[in-house]
Write a protein that holds these residues in place. Structure first.
Motif, short mmCIF file in Angstrom:
data_model
loop_
_atom_site.label_atom_id
_atom_site.label_comp_id
_atom_site.label_asym_id
_atom_site.label_seq_id
_atom_site.Cartn_x
_atom_site.Cartn_y
_atom_site.Cartn_z
N VAL A 199 0.84 -1.20 0.00
CA VAL A 199 0.00 0.00 0.00
C VAL A 199 0.87 1.26 0.00
O VAL A 199 0.59 2.22 -0.72
CB VAL A 199 -0.97 0.00 1.20
N ALA A 200 1.95 1.24 0.78
CA ALA A 200 2.85 2.39 0.81
C ALA A 200 3.45 2.66 -0.57
O ALA A 200 3.54 3.81 -1.00
CB ALA A 200 3.96 2.16 1.84
N ALA A 201 3.84 1.60 -1.28
CA ALA A 201 4.40 1.77 -2.62
C ALA A 201 3.37 2.39 -3.56
O ALA A 201 3.71 3.27 -4.37
CB ALA A 201 4.87 0.43 -3.16
N MET A 202 2.11 1.97 -3.45
CA MET A 202 1.06 2.54 -4.32
C MET A 202 0.77 3.99 -3.96
O MET A 202 0.54 4.82 -4.83
CB MET A 202 -0.20 1.68 -4.25
N VAL A 203 0.81 4.32 -2.67
CA VAL A 203 0.59 5.71 -2.24
C VAL A 203 1.74 6.58 -2.73
O VAL A 203 1.52 7.68 -3.26
CB VAL A 203 0.44 5.79 -0.71
N TYR A 204 2.97 6.11 -2.56
CA TYR A 204 4.13 6.87 -3.04
C TYR A 204 4.01 7.14 -4.54
O TYR A 204 4.27 8.23 -5.01
CB TYR A 204 5.43 6.12 -2.75
N LYS A 205 3.62 6.11 -5.29
CA LYS A 205 3.47 6.25 -6.75
C LYS A 205 2.38 7.27 -7.07
O LYS A 205 2.55 8.11 -7.96
CB LYS A 205 3.13 4.88 -7.35
N ALA A 206 1.25 7.22 -6.36
CA ALA A 206 0.15 8.16 -6.60
C ALA A 206 0.55 9.59 -6.29
O ALA A 206 0.08 10.53 -6.94
CB ALA A 206 -1.07 7.76 -5.76
N LEU A 207 1.46 9.75 -5.33
CA LEU A 207 1.94 11.09 -4.97
C LEU A 207 3.07 11.57 -5.88
O LEU A 207 3.54 12.68 -5.75
CB LEU A 207 2.39 11.11 -3.51
N SER A 255 9.46 9.07 -6.20
CA SER A 255 10.30 8.04 -6.81
C SER A 255 11.02 7.21 -5.73
O SER A 255 11.91 6.44 -6.05
CB SER A 255 11.32 8.68 -7.75
N ASP A 256 10.62 7.38 -4.48
CA ASP A 256 11.21 6.64 -3.37
C ASP A 256 10.84 5.16 -3.48
O ASP A 256 9.68 4.81 -3.56
CB ASP A 256 10.71 7.21 -2.05
N LEU A 257 11.85 4.30 -3.50
CA LEU A 257 11.63 2.87 -3.65
C LEU A 257 11.78 2.09 -2.35
O LEU A 257 11.82 0.87 -2.37
CB LEU A 257 12.58 2.30 -4.70
N LYS A 258 11.84 2.77 -1.21
CA LYS A 258 12.01 2.08 0.07
C LYS A 258 10.91 1.04 0.32
O LYS A 258 11.23 -0.07 0.72
CB LYS A 258 12.07 3.07 1.23
N PRO A 259 9.63 1.37 0.13
CA PRO A 259 8.62 0.35 0.38
C PRO A 259 8.77 -0.89 -0.49
O PRO A 259 8.59 -2.01 -0.03
CB PRO A 259 7.29 1.05 0.08
N ARG A 280 10.35 -6.56 -1.16
CA ARG A 280 11.19 -7.61 -1.76
C ARG A 280 11.95 -8.40 -0.70
O ARG A 280 12.10 -9.61 -0.81
CB ARG A 280 12.17 -7.00 -2.75
N ASN A 281 12.44 -7.71 0.31
CA ASN A 281 13.22 -8.38 1.35
C ASN A 281 12.38 -9.36 2.16
O ASN A 281 12.93 -10.28 2.76
CB ASN A 281 13.86 -7.35 2.28
N LEU A 282 11.07 -9.19 2.18
CA LEU A 282 10.21 -10.12 2.90
C LEU A 282 10.19 -11.50 2.25
O LEU A 282 9.83 -12.48 2.90
CB LEU A 282 8.78 -9.57 2.99
#
Length: 84
Positions: A15-23, A26-30, A35-37
């Motif tokens: 969800v954080a990755a989708m929110v970042y993308k919508a905003l 370009s932060d790829l931390k989420p 991926r690390n999971l």
């Protein structure tokens, strides 16, 4: 529980990755954390209660990966599960 979709990190990071993308971020931390999971849920029997359970298991992680692929049009990671 860390890899859970509805009750843990996989859902939160997706969800954080989708929110970042919508905003427009370009932060790829989420995505990196998501991926690390995979390293957590890669073993065949990583949970005593059922490793493929949607809420806490591998199925939840795979569900989140599918959502990310559909919504962000990215391949999160090639997933290979082999049973010996």
């Amino acid at each position: 529980m860390r890899a859970a979709f509805l009750l843990g990190g996989a859902g939160i990071y997706a969800v954080a990755a989708m929110v970042y993308k919508a905003l427009g971020s370009s932060d790829l931390k989420p995505l990196t954390k998501f991926r690390n999971l995979w390293d957590v849920c890669a073993p065949i029997n990583f949970l005593e209660c059922g490793s493929d359970e949607l809420f806490v298991g591998r199925a939840g992680y795979l569900c989140a990966a599918l959502v990310l692929k559909q919504k962000l049009e990215i391949e999160v990671r090639k997933i290979v599960i082999t049973q010996i």
